[in-house]
Write a protein that holds these residues in place. Structure first.
Motif, PDB file in Angstrom:
ATOM      1  N   ASP A 116     -10.140 -33.850 -20.698  1.00  0.00           N
ATOM      2  CA  ASP A 116      -9.179 -33.587 -21.758  1.00  0.00           C
ATOM      3  C   ASP A 116      -7.897 -34.376 -21.490  1.00  0.00           C
ATOM      4  O   ASP A 116      -7.396 -34.389 -20.356  1.00  0.00           O
ATOM      5  N   GLY A 117      -7.378 -35.026 -22.520  1.00  0.00           N
ATOM      6  CA  GLY A 117      -6.212 -35.878 -22.334  1.00  0.00           C
ATOM      7  C   GLY A 117      -4.941 -35.138 -21.986  1.00  0.00           C
ATOM      8  O   GLY A 117      -4.005 -35.741 -21.445  1.00  0.00           O
ATOM      9  N   ASN A 118      -4.880 -33.845 -22.269  1.00  0.00           N
ATOM     10  CA  ASN A 118      -3.675 -33.060 -21.988  1.00  0.00           C
ATOM     11  C   ASN A 118      -3.817 -32.193 -20.743  1.00  0.00           C
ATOM     12  O   ASN A 118      -2.944 -32.187 -19.875  1.00  0.00           O
ATOM     13  N   THR A 119      -4.929 -31.468 -20.656  1.00  0.00           N
ATOM     14  CA  THR A 119      -5.108 -30.539 -19.530  1.00  0.00           C
ATOM     15  C   THR A 119      -5.844 -31.172 -18.360  1.00  0.00           C
ATOM     16  O   THR A 119      -5.827 -30.646 -17.248  1.00  0.00           O
ATOM     17  N   PHE A 120      -6.525 -32.299 -18.605  1.00  0.00           N
ATOM     18  CA  PHE A 120      -7.350 -32.982 -17.601  1.00  0.00           C
ATOM     19  C   PHE A 120      -8.581 -32.170 -17.196  1.00  0.00           C
ATOM     20  O   PHE A 120      -9.236 -32.482 -16.206  1.00  0.00           O
ATOM     21  N   LYS A 134      -2.793 -35.523 -10.684  1.00  0.00           N
ATOM     22  CA  LYS A 134      -3.615 -34.327 -10.857  1.00  0.00           C
ATOM     23  C   LYS A 134      -4.540 -34.167  -9.655  1.00  0.00           C
ATOM     24  O   LYS A 134      -5.203 -35.110  -9.230  1.00  0.00           O
ATOM     25  N   GLY A 190     -12.474 -35.892 -25.635  1.00  0.00           N
ATOM     26  CA  GLY A 190     -11.402 -36.122 -24.677  1.00  0.00           C
ATOM     27  C   GLY A 190     -11.207 -37.614 -24.428  1.00  0.00           C
ATOM     28  O   GLY A 190     -11.381 -38.441 -25.329  1.00  0.00           O
ATOM     29  N   GLU A 207      -7.713 -44.489 -15.170  1.00  0.00           N
ATOM     30  CA  GLU A 207      -7.922 -44.831 -16.567  1.00  0.00           C
ATOM     31  C   GLU A 207      -9.154 -45.726 -16.661  1.00  0.00           C
ATOM     32  O   GLU A 207      -9.478 -46.471 -15.732  1.00  0.00           O
ATOM     33  N   THR A 237     -14.609 -32.420 -19.954  1.00  0.00           N
ATOM     34  CA  THR A 237     -15.115 -32.198 -21.306  1.00  0.00           C
ATOM     35  C   THR A 237     -16.503 -32.802 -21.428  1.00  0.00           C
ATOM     36  O   THR A 237     -16.969 -33.503 -20.522  1.00  0.00           O
TER      37      THR A 237
END
Length: 389
Positions: A87-91, A53, A99, A151, A94
């Motif tokens: 956010d774990g999906n959109t990054f 990302k 998230g 992470e 938050t």
């Protein structure tokens, strides 16, 4: 990258070995503008990994609440590491508590060396994926800003759990599990078609998740290993005093067996609860951990003297002797006689099994340097050779 880090703590690379390091730092700062511009143009090339990302500075400011001091979890020569939320999906950033938690490493704008390390980190961790390597989620390359998003490792660094005052001592089984995880990560790097030499293995670069599983972090100093008929990679010596292999310090010749030596030092730290080199004694004539331990490692009757007294009776004599024998072989002065990380991993997996205690790896011939010569030579080279880049 974890909430157990003390300050300052090195998630970033520390490249220091002698009093002459100040001279090298000054040389780096004195790079003329033309050299710097050329270097930065090269570094501004797009990272090789396309699956990461790409964050904006604004994203990461929002994720860390503008890099608020209370979110600072680590600091070193590279810069600072902050806790953030995305956010774990959109990054997308938050609010805290929602998230997923991430660790965001922010490069100091004035750090020239850090730019090269930043790009190496993106390219290696962006392409290499393994359970024992820290996951890189993304990066930011925006004007003069260089950041990395990882992470979050809940238990922080191995360094903290071994040496920080007031922390519950790690149990024997956990220490062997950590050593096994580190060995598995290194064995993976060394087994790649284009093998990778980690080059800066140390307790502060081993991070632990919520279950104390170990992951290698900080690939800023990693290098591609030798290929074809080449036996080594020639490079300027850079790393951390007390962990670097003696032949690498003396010649700049880098091989996967250089990592094996560093692993031996970390294993010795796990067994003894002692630092590779006491920070308060750095630069003095005091012994390194390897120099102190070697006479005990070579005598099976005295090997228990190196063991961390906080472990009590958590291990058997045979377990301690097997682990110490493995450390001694990794620390052989002659890299030809060190085991491969694949063999080291096999020995540790056997030791970790509750059903049996493995036999130590076959004894290997001693290198040309005897124990007495080793003490003198190791002390001299490690304390007088300047690490530079």
């Amino acid at each position: 990258m974890g909430n157990c880090w003390r300050k300052p703590i090195a998630h970033v690379s520390s490249s220091n070995i002698s009093g002459s390091s100040k001279t090298h730092s000054k040389k780096k700062q004195d790079l003329n503008s033309a050299e710097r511009e050329t270097a930065l143009k090269s570094l501004d090339q797009s990272p090789k990994a396309s699956n990461l990302k790409s964050f904006t500075v604004s994203d990461l400011k929002d994720a860390t609440k503008n890099f608020r001091q209370e979110n600072l979890i680590g600091e070193g020569g590279f810069g600072r590491v902050f806790k953030g939320w995305i956010d774990g999906n959109t990054f997308a950033p938050t609010r805290p508590g929602s998230g997923i938690v991430v660790a965001i490493k922010k490069l100091k704008p004035e750090s020239f060396q850090g730019h090269k390390e930043w790009l190496a980190e993106v390219n290696y961790l962006g392409q290499l994926h393994h359970v024992n390597l820290v996951k890189l989620i993304g990066y930011c390359s925006d004007s003069t800003h260089r950041l990395l998003v990882y992470e979050f490792m809940q238990k922080g660094s191995l360094e903290n759990h071994l040496f920080r005052k007031g922390v519950q001592p790690l149990p024997w089984a956990t220490r062997i599990n950590i050593a096994t995880g580190v060995a598995r990560g290194l064995a993976f790097l060394h087994s790649l078609d284009k093998n990778v030499i980690y080059r800066d293995l140390k307790a502060s670069n081993v991070l632990l998740d919520s279950d104390f599983n170990a992951k290698l972090s900080d690939f800023g100093l990693a290098r591609d290993g030798p290929t074809g008929d080449n036996t080594h990679v020639s490079t300027r010596v850079i790393g951390t005093q007390g962990y670097a292999a003696p032949e690498y310090v003396a010649t700049g010749h880098l091989t996967p067996r250089s990592d094996v030596y560093s692993f031996g030092v970390v294993l010795l730290e796990l067994l003894s609860g002692r630092r590779a080199l006491d920070d308060e004694k750095a630069g003095t004539s005091e012994e390194t951990l390897v120099e102190w331990a070697r006479p005990f490692l070579t005598d099976s009757k005295r090997v228990l003297r190196i063991m961390d007294t906080r472990l009590g009776g958590q291990y058997t004599r045979r377990e301690a002797q097997a682990a110490a024998s493995l450390a001694l072989q990794c620390l052989n002065n002659d890299p030809k006689f060190r085991p491969s990380m694949k063999d080291v991993l096999a020995a540790l997996e056997g030791l970790h099994s509750s059903n049996s205690i493995p036999s130590p790896l076959p004894r290997t011939p001693k290198s040309g340097n005897g124990n007495h010569a080793t003490r003198h030579s190791s002390s001299h080279t490690q304390k007088t050779t300047a690490y530079s880049n």
